[in-house]
Design an enzyme around this catalytic site. Sequence first.
Site, PDB file in Angstrom:
ATOM      1  N   ASP A 550       0.820  -1.222   0.000  1.00  0.00           N
ATOM      2  CA  ASP A 550       0.000   0.000   0.000  1.00  0.00           C
ATOM      3  C   ASP A 550       0.853   1.271   0.000  1.00  0.00           C
ATOM      4  O   ASP A 550       0.402   2.313  -0.457  1.00  0.00           O
ATOM      5  CB  ASP A 550      -0.899   0.018   1.229  1.00  0.00           C
ATOM      6  CG  ASP A 550      -1.751  -1.237   1.302  1.00  0.00           C
ATOM      7  OD1 ASP A 550      -2.951  -1.151   1.081  1.00  0.00           O
ATOM      8  OD2 ASP A 550      -1.180  -2.330   1.567  1.00  0.00           O
ATOM      9  N   HIS A 592      -3.516  -1.579   4.700  1.00  0.00           N
ATOM     10  CA  HIS A 592      -2.663  -2.750   4.926  1.00  0.00           C
ATOM     11  C   HIS A 592      -3.146  -3.981   4.184  1.00  0.00           C
ATOM     12  O   HIS A 592      -2.744  -5.085   4.512  1.00  0.00           O
ATOM     13  CB  HIS A 592      -2.581  -3.072   6.428  1.00  0.00           C
ATOM     14  CG  HIS A 592      -1.793  -2.048   7.181  1.00  0.00           C
ATOM     15  ND1 HIS A 592      -2.370  -0.939   7.732  1.00  0.00           N
ATOM     16  CD2 HIS A 592      -0.473  -1.948   7.445  1.00  0.00           C
ATOM     17  CE1 HIS A 592      -1.441  -0.209   8.317  1.00  0.00           C
ATOM     18  NE2 HIS A 592      -0.284  -0.787   8.157  1.00  0.00           N
TER      19      HIS A 592
END
Length: 803
Positions: A550, A592
């Site tokens: 990410d 995440h």
Amino acid sequence: MDLSPQTSNDISFDDFKKQILEDYKIAVLSRTCSLMGRKEVLTGKAKFGIFGDGKELPQLAMARSFKNGDFRSGYYRDQTFMMALDLLKPKDLFHALYATTDIEKEPMSAGRQMVGHFLTYSLNEDGSWRDLTQQKNSSADISCTAGQMPRLLGLAQASKIYRNLKNIDASKFSKNGNEVAWGTIGNASTSEGMFLETVNAGGVLQVPMVISIWDDDYGISVPPEYHATKEDISEMLSGFQRSDDQEGYEMFKVKGWDYTALMHTYENASDIAREEHVPVVIHVTELTQPQGHSSSGSHERYKSQERLQWEKEHDCNKKFREWILETGITTEEELKSIEKSISKEVRSAKKEAWAEYLAPHKTLKKTLTNLLDKVAAKSQNKSFITKLKNDLIAIEEPIKKELAVSARKAFRFLLGEDFQEKKELLEWTNTFLADTQPMYSKNLYSERPNRATNIPEVKPVYPENPEKVDGRIIIRDNFDKLFEKYPNTLIFGEDTGAIGDVNQGLEGLQKKYGKMRVADTGIRETSIIGQGTGMALRGLRPIAEIQYLDYIFYALATLTDDVACLRYRTFGKQKVPLIVRTRGHRLEGIWHSGSPMGALIHSLRGMYILSPRNMTQAAGFYNTLLKSDEPALVVESLNGYRLKEDRPTNLGELCTPIGVVETIKEGRDITLVSYGSTLRIVAQAVDELKEVGIDAEIIDAQTLLPFDIRHDTLKSVKKTNRLLVIDEDVPGGCSAYILSEILEIQGAYQFLDSAPQTLSAKAHRPAYGTDGDYFSKPNAEDVFERVYAIMHESDPENFPQLR
Ligand SMILES: Cc1ncc(C[n+]2csc(CCOP(=O)(O)OP(=O)(O)O)c2C)c(N)n1
Ligand SMILES: [Mg+2]
């Protein structure tokens, strides 16, 4: 002004005079190119022009301190520097303006880049490294202001690595780490995060880089009060100044029109960086832009009369000239004669370049008009084709597009006709297009025998009763083998060093290989990629870690603007064999668990994007990549580090092929294509589907860029006649890309009995927690139901409505 000679070794007045007149000639040569270059845009011969006028003098000083083995990482103002080192000739500059596609004539990019984007060649004709210690080097420029900064960090760090790691073969790259990396940047661009992040990292790492800030007060039309706090970049950066007891930067501030001060400053900066490995900032002030920012507009629109007047008076070339006369170095007559002869030289360079640019087009035009003439004579549409021909003849200075349009349009008037001359025109047109198009597309990836997709597979070897170990042990032990095998390999990132990455895939390796090779960094994704980029450009094999997938977005600009397009924009004259390691998919929460593979595959063409489903495959990808020399992103499965895998005996040797899919379960009813962690969900659903009589085939894409170059998926679809692509990207993301590859590139649509489909995550970022995952991403029930629905639609009797 100080009148002493510029070098620390005393030289005679004659030599001193010679040096100054050489510099004056380059300053005038560069300025004349700028003035004449801009006119080429105004008369329509070139589309855009941006030049180095007003910044000549400091670049002469930088060139004088620049030594063999050094690297530049700069921006579009640096033509004077390039000319001073004889790395750019006036004719090259004009060819760049016209976008000549012959690399011999337009050596900076074969017409791909706008003028003002410079480079030197790092590779021999056969793709091997040149001896970079024997030449002056420039990494290839990009247009994004401050984008050159992250790479500068790595170029400088390479010197530090070479000075400190003795068992690397540095013969072509470094002499004891004595090379300086020279960065240049405009004043306004120092506001970019990339600049500030790089400056901080350079201070922490203490690497030999000299950053020159060309300060002309403006950023296009925007004046100083909008750029730096306190309106002064030196002031803003003053906290970086080193002191007796603290490491930091050496900082200089010098006026851009003061020749002797510039020479002293650059010599000083060079020594400090080269000998002590201390980074330096040189803030060069009072520079000007005699012609304004670029050919896109005139600066009279936004500069006051007072400012314009001040710029005229402080023009560095003018001041240099005045100083030469004041100090009696030479006479007005001699300067005039220099200026006159340079004016002539540039004018003829310009003329020659334009003639050379046009020559092949003119030859092609002649052949094409002859062919059109002959075709017209035989065709029922003679008048239309003759008009096409005459329109083409009227174009005195044709470009390739105009030739292509004329040739291609002719066939519309020849529909249904069949004669020899038409065949000749067809052959000519096809050959012309086949020869011409690659001039604009070659070298996106390596075209050499060792390109990553050519590295042969080496399958994992297992003993009779393989040991079952956590995935992270496999990846760790494989890295151990690699560091042993390749002394120029290093890995760095957040938490990569002391603890051996957040998942202990490098556990114990810093102890074994030292802090230089297995290193922690600050939290600064962009410059982590920059470190890798610069080091890869200097012969090292860096593996840059982005802690979680990410967070790669922080570094995406550098990856897309610099790394992915490097081979393409340099026409294969430089390479950046950087490996980016990260982990992703299937964790929890908005930042995440992402799997933004669509965003990555679309912005990183030029890199390989690999998505291994387990750590053995991942290990194999690193091994393959290190045998090749291209940049790649490896996305390990975040939930795979603690899953048990059989331990192969050939870690460090096994190679996962790039561009090849793997059929992990055969089946006859439907082909399911997926990748990474999602495969585990798919496998569960497929087991359950078996219970209701559906036999699905599972294909692991493994490599997203490029996808399935052997077209194995097509073979599967030919057998099953049904297709579903599953991933956890957004709808229309990577799954849509895979689908289009299978349908359009592989032509699988002909073999389908049901509509091909994709099953992806929801359009939003995945929510937190187990339920957040379940309801945001495709789960085993989703896969089961989607496959079942496809089967129900085609055979409702055997597969009645589920719910
Ligand atoms: C990232 C990025 N943003 C915007 C631009 C458009 N742009 C090109 S040059 C420029 C001004 C740069 O000014 P400065 O850094 O002072 O350099 P100068 O041209 O004055 O030498 C801008 C905004 C760009 N090329 N890249
Ligand atoms: Mg500026």
